[in-house]
Design an enzyme around this catalytic site. Sequence first.
Site, PDB file in Angstrom:
ATOM      1  N   ALA A   1     -35.501-117.139 -16.919  1.00 13.45           N
ATOM      2  CA  ALA A   1     -36.725-117.315 -17.584  1.00 13.45           C
ATOM      3  C   ALA A   1     -38.179-117.502 -17.011  1.00 13.45           C
ATOM      4  O   ALA A   1     -38.089-118.436 -16.623  1.00 13.45           O
ATOM      5  CB  ALA A   1     -36.129-118.580 -18.405  1.00 13.45           C
ATOM      6  N   LYS A   2     -38.703-116.662 -17.544  1.00 12.95           N
ATOM      7  CA  LYS A   2     -39.788-117.114 -16.814  1.00 12.95           C
ATOM      8  C   LYS A   2     -40.785-117.786 -17.282  1.00 12.95           C
ATOM      9  O   LYS A   2     -41.568-118.117 -18.195  1.00 12.95           O
ATOM     10  CB  LYS A   2     -40.710-115.856 -16.899  1.00 12.95           C
ATOM     11  CG  LYS A   2     -42.025-116.084 -15.182  1.00 12.95           C
ATOM     12  CD  LYS A   2     -42.643-114.340 -15.084  1.00 12.95           C
ATOM     13  CE  LYS A   2     -43.622-114.650 -14.130  1.00 12.95           C
ATOM     14  NZ  LYS A   2     -43.152-115.128 -12.686  1.00 12.95           N
ATOM     15  N   CYS A   3     -40.589-118.972 -17.014  1.00 15.37           N
ATOM     16  CA  CYS A   3     -41.361-120.331 -18.107  1.00 15.37           C
ATOM     17  C   CYS A   3     -42.134-121.949 -16.964  1.00 15.37           C
ATOM     18  O   CYS A   3     -41.179-122.059 -15.567  1.00 15.37           O
ATOM     19  CB  CYS A   3     -39.746-121.114 -18.496  1.00 15.37           C
ATOM     20  SG  CYS A   3     -38.843-121.993 -17.810  1.00 15.37           S
TER      21      CYS A   3
ATOM     22  N   TYR B   1     -41.571-123.637 -12.290  1.00 14.18           N
ATOM     23  CA  TYR B   1     -42.735-123.617 -11.454  1.00 14.18           C
ATOM     24  C   TYR B   1     -42.821-124.511 -10.892  1.00 14.18           C
ATOM     25  O   TYR B   1     -42.882-125.838  -9.903  1.00 14.18           O
ATOM     26  CB  TYR B   1     -43.341-122.635 -11.454  1.00 14.18           C
ATOM     27  CG  TYR B   1     -43.215-121.445 -11.211  1.00 14.18           C
ATOM     28  CD1 TYR B   1     -43.306-120.206 -10.473  1.00 14.18           C
ATOM     29  CD2 TYR B   1     -42.916-120.474 -12.860  1.00 14.18           C
ATOM     30  CE1 TYR B   1     -43.139-118.365 -10.580  1.00 14.18           C
ATOM     31  CE2 TYR B   1     -41.994-119.616 -12.855  1.00 14.18           C
ATOM     32  CZ  TYR B   1     -42.291-118.381 -12.034  1.00 14.18           C
ATOM     33  OH  TYR B   1     -42.404-117.018 -11.785  1.00 14.18           O
TER      34      TYR B   1
END
Length: 365
Positions: free
Chosen positions: A203-205, A209
């Site tokens: 998932a790009k959450c 990061y």
Amino acid sequence: MSGGDNLDFEIRPHAAPVSDADRATLLANPGFGRIFTDHMVTIRYAEGKGWYEPRVEARAPIAMDPAAAVLHYAQEIFEGLKAYTLPDGGVAMFRPDANAARFGESAKRMAMPVLPPATFLESLKQIITVDRKWIPESDEGSLYLRPFAYASEVFLGVRPAMEYLYLVIASPAGAYFSGGVKPVTVWVTPDYTRAAPGGTGAAKCGGNYAAGLSAQAEAMEHGCDQVVYLDAVERKYIDELGGMNVFFVTDDGTLVTPPLGGTILPGITRDSVIKLAGRAGRRVEERPVSMDEWREGARSGRIREAFACGTAAVITPIGTVRSQDGEFTVADGGSGEVTMGLRKELTDIQRGRAEDPFGWVQRVL
């Protein structure tokens, strides 16, 4: 958890946009992620109501309650893609449908409502159209688009929120590398992992990061540009870099990249590289690559090149690898022929300078 596809955007032009002269000054050297256009897109969501109030309006601070769910439980996802000026003066996006699909998958993983792909794409077209003048005219210039969504419901409790806000902001970008593309030095972290099986690696959450910032700081302390993560189970196999996927080029021209498997972000540039290589008849292997294989392959010459890839930097050669066991250089530490050839082929398609055999480029204006 999704609303209808047929949303009509209300356009509220900025009452005092940046002047032509001031915008020209800003675009002379925009850098990356430092300046922003006049407008933004907003769409709201409420459980039982779906997506509503789609607007293009002046970019401005967001009013947020201290109890907004995102501040406490981190329900947030985002995407990143670019719009480019074409040789005929038009504007196009590169594979925005793939970003729309990944945004939906990220939403599902984070228990958030899925924005219909058609609405996602229309929101991008809206901001590109209204802020067209913000796209740099330089050869390497682009308009970086950042769609994102977060839980805006005001409550404290561990459950999926019932209200969300989706936004798109845009940032003019110049060449990612000043002075041209140069090989980067990477640090293999011995202490941190990016994602474990069953986690949020695919998932790009934002949380992924945030969790990687200590590892990136560690890399910088060792004089490196990026961090390399190993798998969370055996701490043996390469997963990806802090913000990019990784490829290796062997002595017979084969491209090798770690398999996705739920712990690695399914990069759109990664997928594009695989398809370009396959079309050219180049062999591509998606399989585990151990740190020992990389080190020994560089020593023996079996691994001739290594590169990272992602939206911002496109394709970046890896020259030197550092770890607690020492350092080694990939080939002569320079930019390999296969790496730079793929980079040129991809950027030429993105910017309309070459044939687009896959239908990746979607014209907006």
